[in-house]
Design a protein around this motif. Structure first.
Motif, PDB file in Angstrom:
ATOM      1  N   ALA A  82      -1.627   0.751 -21.381  1.00  0.00           N
ATOM      2  CA  ALA A  82      -2.257   0.897 -20.065  1.00  0.00           C
ATOM      3  C   ALA A  82      -2.211   2.362 -19.624  1.00  0.00           C
ATOM      4  O   ALA A  82      -1.238   3.062 -19.902  1.00  0.00           O
ATOM      5  CB  ALA A  82      -1.529   0.025 -19.039  1.00  0.00           C
ATOM      6  N   PRO A  83      -3.253   2.829 -18.978  1.00  0.00           N
ATOM      7  CA  PRO A  83      -3.232   4.220 -18.514  1.00  0.00           C
ATOM      8  C   PRO A  83      -2.140   4.427 -17.474  1.00  0.00           C
ATOM      9  O   PRO A  83      -1.917   3.596 -16.612  1.00  0.00           O
ATOM     10  CB  PRO A  83      -4.630   4.397 -17.889  1.00  0.00           C
ATOM     11  CG  PRO A  83      -5.088   3.004 -17.573  1.00  0.00           C
ATOM     12  CD  PRO A  83      -4.483   2.134 -18.606  1.00  0.00           C
ATOM     13  N   ARG A  84      -1.429   5.541 -17.594  1.00  0.00           N
ATOM     14  CA  ARG A  84      -0.309   5.795 -16.710  1.00  0.00           C
ATOM     15  C   ARG A  84      -0.713   6.569 -15.463  1.00  0.00           C
ATOM     16  O   ARG A  84       0.041   6.658 -14.514  1.00  0.00           O
ATOM     17  CB  ARG A  84       0.780   6.587 -17.456  1.00  0.00           C
ATOM     18  CG  ARG A  84       1.331   5.904 -18.687  1.00  0.00           C
ATOM     19  CD  ARG A  84       1.909   4.554 -18.390  1.00  0.00           C
ATOM     20  NE  ARG A  84       3.034   4.601 -17.460  1.00  0.00           N
ATOM     21  CZ  ARG A  84       3.596   3.526 -16.904  1.00  0.00           C
ATOM     22  NH1 ARG A  84       3.113   2.329 -17.168  1.00  0.00           N
ATOM     23  NH2 ARG A  84       4.601   3.650 -16.091  1.00  0.00           N
ATOM     24  N   GLY A  85      -1.879   7.186 -15.475  1.00  0.00           N
ATOM     25  CA  GLY A  85      -2.296   7.980 -14.334  1.00  0.00           C
ATOM     26  C   GLY A  85      -2.732   7.127 -13.155  1.00  0.00           C
ATOM     27  O   GLY A  85      -3.052   5.948 -13.308  1.00  0.00           O
ATOM     28  N   PRO A  86      -2.762   7.698 -11.958  1.00  0.00           N
ATOM     29  CA  PRO A  86      -3.198   6.942 -10.777  1.00  0.00           C
ATOM     30  C   PRO A  86      -4.703   6.698 -10.795  1.00  0.00           C
ATOM     31  O   PRO A  86      -5.473   7.482 -11.354  1.00  0.00           O
ATOM     32  CB  PRO A  86      -2.792   7.845  -9.612  1.00  0.00           C
ATOM     33  CG  PRO A  86      -2.787   9.218 -10.189  1.00  0.00           C
ATOM     34  CD  PRO A  86      -2.353   9.066 -11.612  1.00  0.00           C
ATOM     35  N   ARG A  87      -5.115   5.599 -10.165  1.00  0.00           N
ATOM     36  CA  ARG A  87      -6.536   5.271 -10.055  1.00  0.00           C
ATOM     37  C   ARG A  87      -6.951   5.406  -8.597  1.00  0.00           C
ATOM     38  O   ARG A  87      -6.277   4.902  -7.700  1.00  0.00           O
ATOM     39  CB  ARG A  87      -6.786   3.838 -10.545  1.00  0.00           C
ATOM     40  CG  ARG A  87      -8.255   3.417 -10.503  1.00  0.00           C
ATOM     41  CD  ARG A  87      -8.467   2.174 -11.347  1.00  0.00           C
ATOM     42  NE  ARG A  87      -7.803   1.009 -10.800  1.00  0.00           N
ATOM     43  CZ  ARG A  87      -8.387   0.138  -9.965  1.00  0.00           C
ATOM     44  NH1 ARG A  87      -9.630   0.320  -9.577  1.00  0.00           N
ATOM     45  NH2 ARG A  87      -7.716  -0.909  -9.532  1.00  0.00           N
ATOM     46  N   THR A  88      -8.058   6.098  -8.353  1.00  0.00           N
ATOM     47  CA  THR A  88      -8.543   6.306  -6.992  1.00  0.00           C
ATOM     48  C   THR A  88      -9.290   5.059  -6.517  1.00  0.00           C
ATOM     49  O   THR A  88     -10.268   4.643  -7.126  1.00  0.00           O
ATOM     50  CB  THR A  88      -9.477   7.524  -6.926  1.00  0.00           C
ATOM     51  OG1 THR A  88      -8.766   8.692  -7.345  1.00  0.00           O
ATOM     52  CG2 THR A  88      -9.990   7.737  -5.510  1.00  0.00           C
ATOM     53  N   LEU A  89      -8.796   4.468  -5.429  1.00  0.00           N
ATOM     54  CA  LEU A  89      -9.445   3.295  -4.843  1.00  0.00           C
ATOM     55  C   LEU A  89     -10.465   3.678  -3.775  1.00  0.00           C
ATOM     56  O   LEU A  89     -11.477   2.999  -3.607  1.00  0.00           O
ATOM     57  CB  LEU A  89      -8.396   2.364  -4.223  1.00  0.00           C
ATOM     58  CG  LEU A  89      -7.307   1.832  -5.151  1.00  0.00           C
ATOM     59  CD1 LEU A  89      -6.357   0.931  -4.367  1.00  0.00           C
ATOM     60  CD2 LEU A  89      -7.910   1.088  -6.334  1.00  0.00           C
ATOM     61  N   ALA A  90     -10.186   4.749  -3.034  1.00  0.00           N
ATOM     62  CA  ALA A  90     -11.064   5.176  -1.946  1.00  0.00           C
ATOM     63  C   ALA A  90     -10.761   6.628  -1.621  1.00  0.00           C
ATOM     64  O   ALA A  90      -9.706   7.156  -2.000  1.00  0.00           O
ATOM     65  CB  ALA A  90     -10.879   4.286  -0.711  1.00  0.00           C
ATOM     66  N   GLY A  91     -11.671   7.280  -0.924  1.00  0.00           N
ATOM     67  CA  GLY A  91     -11.452   8.672  -0.555  1.00  0.00           C
ATOM     68  C   GLY A  91     -12.459   9.135   0.473  1.00  0.00           C
ATOM     69  O   GLY A  91     -13.413   8.415   0.814  1.00  0.00           O
ATOM     70  N   GLY A  92     -12.243  10.323   0.972  1.00  0.00           N
ATOM     71  CA  GLY A  92     -13.151  10.891   1.961  1.00  0.00           C
ATOM     72  C   GLY A  92     -12.724  12.282   2.362  1.00  0.00           C
ATOM     73  O   GLY A  92     -11.648  12.756   1.974  1.00  0.00           O
ATOM     74  N   ASP A  93     -13.570  12.953   3.131  1.00  0.00           N
ATOM     75  CA  ASP A  93     -13.306  14.311   3.608  1.00  0.00           C
ATOM     76  C   ASP A  93     -12.874  14.284   5.066  1.00  0.00           C
ATOM     77  O   ASP A  93     -13.423  13.524   5.877  1.00  0.00           O
ATOM     78  CB  ASP A  93     -14.556  15.184   3.462  1.00  0.00           C
ATOM     79  CG  ASP A  93     -14.928  15.414   2.007  1.00  0.00           C
ATOM     80  OD1 ASP A  93     -14.008  15.506   1.178  1.00  0.00           O
ATOM     81  OD2 ASP A  93     -16.130  15.497   1.698  1.00  0.00           O
ATOM     82  N   LEU A  94     -11.914  15.124   5.400  1.00  0.00           N
ATOM     83  CA  LEU A  94     -11.421  15.222   6.772  1.00  0.00           C
ATOM     84  C   LEU A  94     -12.420  15.973   7.644  1.00  0.00           C
ATOM     85  O   LEU A  94     -13.017  16.967   7.217  1.00  0.00           O
ATOM     86  CB  LEU A  94     -10.075  15.946   6.798  1.00  0.00           C
ATOM     87  CG  LEU A  94      -8.879  15.168   6.218  1.00  0.00           C
ATOM     88  CD1 LEU A  94      -7.749  16.121   5.859  1.00  0.00           C
ATOM     89  CD2 LEU A  94      -8.399  14.106   7.191  1.00  0.00           C
ATOM     90  N   ILE A  95     -12.595  15.496   8.876  1.00  0.00           N
ATOM     91  CA  ILE A  95     -13.391  16.197   9.880  1.00  0.00           C
ATOM     92  C   ILE A  95     -12.471  16.630  11.020  1.00  0.00           C
ATOM     93  O   ILE A  95     -11.374  16.101  11.183  1.00  0.00           O
ATOM     94  CB  ILE A  95     -14.541  15.337  10.422  1.00  0.00           C
ATOM     95  CG1 ILE A  95     -13.986  14.138  11.220  1.00  0.00           C
ATOM     96  CG2 ILE A  95     -15.451  14.858   9.301  1.00  0.00           C
ATOM     97  CD1 ILE A  95     -15.056  13.398  12.020  1.00  0.00           C
ATOM     98  N   SER A  96     -12.914  17.595  11.784  1.00  0.00           N
ATOM     99  CA  SER A  96     -12.101  18.129  12.882  1.00  0.00           C
ATOM    100  C   SER A  96     -12.219  17.261  14.123  1.00  0.00           C
ATOM    101  O   SER A  96     -13.298  16.764  14.451  1.00  0.00           O
ATOM    102  CB  SER A  96     -12.551  19.557  13.218  1.00  0.00           C
ATOM    103  OG  SER A  96     -12.412  20.406  12.112  1.00  0.00           O
ATOM    104  N   HIS A  97     -11.099  17.087  14.800  1.00  0.00           N
ATOM    105  CA  HIS A  97     -11.080  16.460  16.108  1.00  0.00           C
ATOM    106  C   HIS A  97     -10.505  17.461  17.110  1.00  0.00           C
ATOM    107  O   HIS A  97     -11.133  18.459  17.410  1.00  0.00           O
ATOM    108  CB  HIS A  97     -10.305  15.145  16.067  1.00  0.00           C
ATOM    109  CG  HIS A  97     -11.124  14.005  15.546  1.00  0.00           C
ATOM    110  ND1 HIS A  97     -10.600  12.919  14.895  1.00  0.00           N
ATOM    111  CD2 HIS A  97     -12.469  13.790  15.564  1.00  0.00           C
ATOM    112  CE1 HIS A  97     -11.559  12.078  14.560  1.00  0.00           C
ATOM    113  NE2 HIS A  97     -12.702  12.583  14.948  1.00  0.00           N
ATOM    114  N   GLU A  98      -9.284  17.213  17.603  1.00  0.00           N
ATOM    115  CA  GLU A  98      -8.741  18.100  18.631  1.00  0.00           C
ATOM    116  C   GLU A  98      -8.448  19.503  18.096  1.00  0.00           C
ATOM    117  O   GLU A  98      -8.484  20.467  18.833  1.00  0.00           O
ATOM    118  CB  GLU A  98      -7.476  17.471  19.212  1.00  0.00           C
ATOM    119  CG  GLU A  98      -7.214  17.828  20.672  1.00  0.00           C
ATOM    120  CD  GLU A  98      -6.395  19.105  20.806  1.00  0.00           C
ATOM    121  OE1 GLU A  98      -6.436  19.722  21.874  1.00  0.00           O
ATOM    122  OE2 GLU A  98      -5.723  19.462  19.838  1.00  0.00           O
TER     123      GLU A  98
END
Length: 202
Positions: A82-98
């Motif tokens: 089995a692959p030992r590396g992490p698998r990306t389930l979800a992601g996104g880019d941060l936007i600015s708030h305060e």
């Protein structure tokens, strides 16, 4: 009369000075403005699951010869590892708030089944009581999105380790990441988001 008025005025002035000093101290403690000029950079490697030790193989008793496999017997195919590396389930880019915020987030599943939220290239302002929240709130641009993240379901993954860098935040074992759709850098003292990212499933 002039001396009496002067004597009465001194305690009033002293009281005003004491109140001003106390108010200034409380304000400094509450807002901690010096943090806006103090950057804390944390660089953590990509997380990996801890390797599980292989069970020990039984050794033959002393004096016993190890059986020699028959040359005609076909060897059993080895199971793919089995692959030992992490698998990306979800992601996104941060936007600015305060505060002006940039970088990206990734929700990872490790080989042992655990989950980690990873911030990559984070760059935001420092501040008091900053936490990383996993939430089910929508990510909105502008002031409309500053205070929505405590309206629904959320879980705190701990204090923000630094306002810059790459950082890992393990999810508690009893948290199902499928029930969350966003991440916020949340200032718990003032109930406001510094920045946030929508989680898009991979």
């Amino acid at each position: 009369m002039g001396r009496v008025r002067q004597a009465l005025g001194r305690p009033v002035v002293a009281g005003v000075v004491v109140l001003a000093v106390v108010a200034a101290g409380v304000g400094l403690y509450w807002f901690q403005p010096w943090k806006l000029w103090q950057d804390e950079t944390v660089q953590e490697a990509l997380p990996v699951a801890a390797d599980t030790a292989a069970p020990p193989t039984a050794s033959a008793p002393p004096g016993d010869a190890s059986p020699v496999p028959s040359p005609s017997a076909p060897s059993a195919p080895s199971a793919p590892s089995a692959p030992r590396g992490p698998r990306t389930l979800a992601g996104g880019d941060l936007i600015s708030h305060e505060h002006t915020t940039s970088g990206s987030v990734r929700l990872l599943r490790l080989a042992d089944g655990s989950h980690v939220l990873r911030l990559e290239g984070l760059d935001t302002s420092n501040g008091p009581d900053l936490y990383v929240w996993l939430t089910d709130a929508p990510v909105k641009e502008g002031r409309a999105g500053w205070s929505v993240f405590d309206d629904g379901k959320y879980v705190s993954l701990g204090r923000l380790k630094g306002n810059r860098g790459d950082q890992n935040y393990p999810l508690p074992d009893d948290v199902d990441p499928a029930g969350f759709t966003s991440v916020s850098i949340w200032c718990d003292r003032f109930d406001v988001s510094f920045g946030a990212a929508e989680l898009t499933r991979a």
